[in-house]
Design a protein around this motif. Structure first.
Motif, PDB file in Angstrom:
ATOM      1  N   TYR A  16       0.841  -1.201   0.000  1.00  0.00           N
ATOM      2  CA  TYR A  16       0.000   0.000   0.000  1.00  0.00           C
ATOM      3  C   TYR A  16       0.871   1.244   0.000  1.00  0.00           C
ATOM      4  CZ  TYR A  16      -3.813   3.158   1.065  1.00  0.00           C
ATOM      5  OH  TYR A  16      -4.745   4.152   1.002  1.00  0.00           O
ATOM      6  N   PRO A  17       0.638   2.199  -0.842  1.00  0.00           N
ATOM      7  CA  PRO A  17      -0.292   2.177  -1.969  1.00  0.00           C
ATOM      8  C   PRO A  17       0.371   1.533  -3.187  1.00  0.00           C
ATOM      9  CG  PRO A  17       0.705   4.341  -1.825  1.00  0.00           C
ATOM     10  CD  PRO A  17       1.276   3.508  -0.696  1.00  0.00           C
ATOM     11  N   CYS A  18      -0.376   0.727  -3.899  1.00  0.00           N
ATOM     12  CA  CYS A  18       0.186   0.067  -5.076  1.00  0.00           C
ATOM     13  C   CYS A  18       0.204   1.013  -6.281  1.00  0.00           C
ATOM     14  CB  CYS A  18      -0.571  -1.216  -5.397  1.00  0.00           C
ATOM     15  SG  CYS A  18      -2.312  -0.982  -5.729  1.00  0.00           S
ATOM     16  N   HIS A  19      -0.543   2.094  -6.195  1.00  0.00           N
ATOM     17  CA  HIS A  19      -0.531   3.128  -7.235  1.00  0.00           C
ATOM     18  C   HIS A  19      -0.255   4.452  -6.550  1.00  0.00           C
ATOM     19  CE1 HIS A  19      -2.158   0.555 -10.431  1.00  0.00           C
ATOM     20  NE2 HIS A  19      -2.934   0.040  -9.503  1.00  0.00           N
ATOM     21  N   GLU A  20       0.789   5.134  -6.948  1.00  0.00           N
ATOM     22  CA  GLU A  20       1.159   6.413  -6.346  1.00  0.00           C
ATOM     23  C   GLU A  20       0.125   7.488  -6.694  1.00  0.00           C
ATOM     24  OE1 GLU A  20       3.690   6.870  -4.209  1.00  0.00           O
ATOM     25  OE2 GLU A  20       4.100   4.737  -4.427  1.00  0.00           O
ATOM     26  N   PHE A  29     -10.465  -4.995  -4.705  1.00  0.00           N
ATOM     27  CA  PHE A  29     -10.066  -5.605  -5.974  1.00  0.00           C
ATOM     28  C   PHE A  29      -8.548  -5.438  -6.137  1.00  0.00           C
ATOM     29  CE2 PHE A  29     -14.472  -4.078  -6.754  1.00  0.00           C
ATOM     30  CZ  PHE A  29     -15.066  -5.316  -6.839  1.00  0.00           C
ATOM     31  N   CYS A  30      -7.817  -5.992  -5.211  1.00  0.00           N
ATOM     32  CA  CYS A  30      -6.359  -5.881  -5.222  1.00  0.00           C
ATOM     33  C   CYS A  30      -5.819  -6.341  -6.574  1.00  0.00           C
ATOM     34  CB  CYS A  30      -5.784  -6.722  -4.098  1.00  0.00           C
ATOM     35  SG  CYS A  30      -3.994  -6.777  -4.051  1.00  0.00           S
ATOM     36  N   TYR A  31      -6.267  -7.485  -7.026  1.00  0.00           N
ATOM     37  CA  TYR A  31      -5.958  -7.959  -8.375  1.00  0.00           C
ATOM     38  C   TYR A  31      -7.209  -7.719  -9.198  1.00  0.00           C
ATOM     39  CZ  TYR A  31      -1.918 -10.133  -6.286  1.00  0.00           C
ATOM     40  OH  TYR A  31      -0.745 -10.337  -5.630  1.00  0.00           O
ATOM     41  N   CYS A  32      -7.110  -6.937 -10.223  1.00  0.00           N
ATOM     42  CA  CYS A  32      -8.282  -6.513 -10.987  1.00  0.00           C
ATOM     43  C   CYS A  32      -9.024  -7.691 -11.609  1.00  0.00           C
ATOM     44  CB  CYS A  32      -7.864  -5.536 -12.084  1.00  0.00           C
ATOM     45  SG  CYS A  32      -9.286  -4.884 -12.984  1.00  0.00           S
ATOM     46  N   CYS A  40     -12.378  -3.219 -21.229  1.00  0.00           N
ATOM     47  CA  CYS A  40     -11.999  -2.781 -19.899  1.00  0.00           C
ATOM     48  C   CYS A  40     -12.270  -1.279 -19.776  1.00  0.00           C
ATOM     49  CB  CYS A  40     -10.523  -3.085 -19.680  1.00  0.00           C
ATOM     50  SG  CYS A  40      -9.925  -2.538 -18.093  1.00  0.00           S
ATOM     51  N   PRO A  41     -12.997  -0.838 -18.747  1.00  0.00           N
ATOM     52  CA  PRO A  41     -13.279   0.589 -18.592  1.00  0.00           C
ATOM     53  C   PRO A  41     -12.108   1.378 -18.019  1.00  0.00           C
ATOM     54  CG  PRO A  41     -14.263  -0.630 -16.809  1.00  0.00           C
ATOM     55  CD  PRO A  41     -13.664  -1.647 -17.744  1.00  0.00           C
ATOM     56  N   GLY A  42     -11.058   0.690 -17.622  1.00  0.00           N
ATOM     57  CA  GLY A  42      -9.881   1.349 -17.059  1.00  0.00           C
ATOM     58  C   GLY A  42      -8.960   1.881 -18.141  1.00  0.00           C
ATOM     59  N   THR A  61      -5.966   2.878 -12.229  1.00  0.00           N
ATOM     60  CA  THR A  61      -6.494   2.930 -10.859  1.00  0.00           C
ATOM     61  C   THR A  61      -7.986   2.619 -10.799  1.00  0.00           C
ATOM     62  OG1 THR A  61      -6.885   5.310 -11.045  1.00  0.00           O
ATOM     63  CG2 THR A  61      -4.744   4.617 -10.144  1.00  0.00           C
ATOM     64  N   PHE A  62      -8.585   2.269 -11.917  1.00  0.00           N
ATOM     65  CA  PHE A  62     -10.036   2.055 -11.981  1.00  0.00           C
ATOM     66  C   PHE A  62     -10.578   1.145 -10.872  1.00  0.00           C
ATOM     67  CE2 PHE A  62     -13.979   0.186 -13.469  1.00  0.00           C
ATOM     68  CZ  PHE A  62     -14.683   1.305 -13.877  1.00  0.00           C
ATOM     69  N   PRO A  63     -10.028  -0.052 -10.637  1.00  0.00           N
ATOM     70  CA  PRO A  63     -10.604  -0.918  -9.607  1.00  0.00           C
ATOM     71  C   PRO A  63     -10.370  -0.414  -8.184  1.00  0.00           C
ATOM     72  CG  PRO A  63      -8.631  -1.925 -10.489  1.00  0.00           C
ATOM     73  CD  PRO A  63      -8.911  -0.701 -11.320  1.00  0.00           C
ATOM     74  N   HIS A  64      -9.492   0.548  -8.010  1.00  0.00           N
ATOM     75  CA  HIS A  64      -9.174   1.068  -6.677  1.00  0.00           C
ATOM     76  C   HIS A  64      -9.964   2.322  -6.324  1.00  0.00           C
ATOM     77  CE1 HIS A  64      -6.046  -1.869  -6.402  1.00  0.00           C
ATOM     78  NE2 HIS A  64      -5.458  -1.413  -7.493  1.00  0.00           N
ATOM     79  N   GLU A  65     -10.753   2.830  -7.260  1.00  0.00           N
ATOM     80  CA  GLU A  65     -11.564   4.018  -7.002  1.00  0.00           C
ATOM     81  C   GLU A  65     -12.904   3.585  -6.426  1.00  0.00           C
ATOM     82  OE1 GLU A  65     -11.614   6.332 -10.632  1.00  0.00           O
ATOM     83  OE2 GLU A  65      -9.480   5.912 -10.902  1.00  0.00           O
ATOM     84  N   ALA A  66     -13.270   4.145  -5.279  1.00  0.00           N
ATOM     85  CA  ALA A  66     -14.454   3.727  -4.519  1.00  0.00           C
ATOM     86  C   ALA A  66     -15.740   3.745  -5.350  1.00  0.00           C
ATOM     87  CB  ALA A  66     -14.617   4.612  -3.288  1.00  0.00           C
TER      88      ALA A  66
END
Length: 78
Positions: A16-20, A29-32, A40-42, A61-66
């Motif tokens: 954490y964080p895996c994306h700066e 969704f740690c692994y998308c 893919c919408p990302g 960062t798509f799967p990490h956005e709430a």
């Protein structure tokens, strides 16, 4: 956002964080789960490695956005 069935933030994870650049990150969704989806919408990148093309999600960062939980679930259910 508070941890729930659609959001989980694990600040104790060694990655954490895996994306700066993200202040809060949904780790649910740690692994998308959309990695193997063609649509893919990302924002994946495609890298040529020899005669193979590899999908890279390192800058996505798509799967990490709430707010994207509903969209991910919608794409997983046939």
């Amino acid at each position: 956002m508070e941890n729930s069935f659609k959001y989980f933030e694990n600040r104790d994870c060694k990655y954490y964080p895996c994306h700066e650049g993200m202040e809060h990150m949904n780790c649910l969704f740690c692994y998308c789960p959309l990695y193997f989806k063609d649509e893919c919408p990302g924002s994946p990148e495609y890298i040529q490695k020899g005669d193979k093309i590899i999908k890279s999600c390192m800058s996505c960062t798509f799967p990490h956005e709430a707010d994207n939980y509903k969209e991910i679930i919608k794409r997983l259910i046939p």
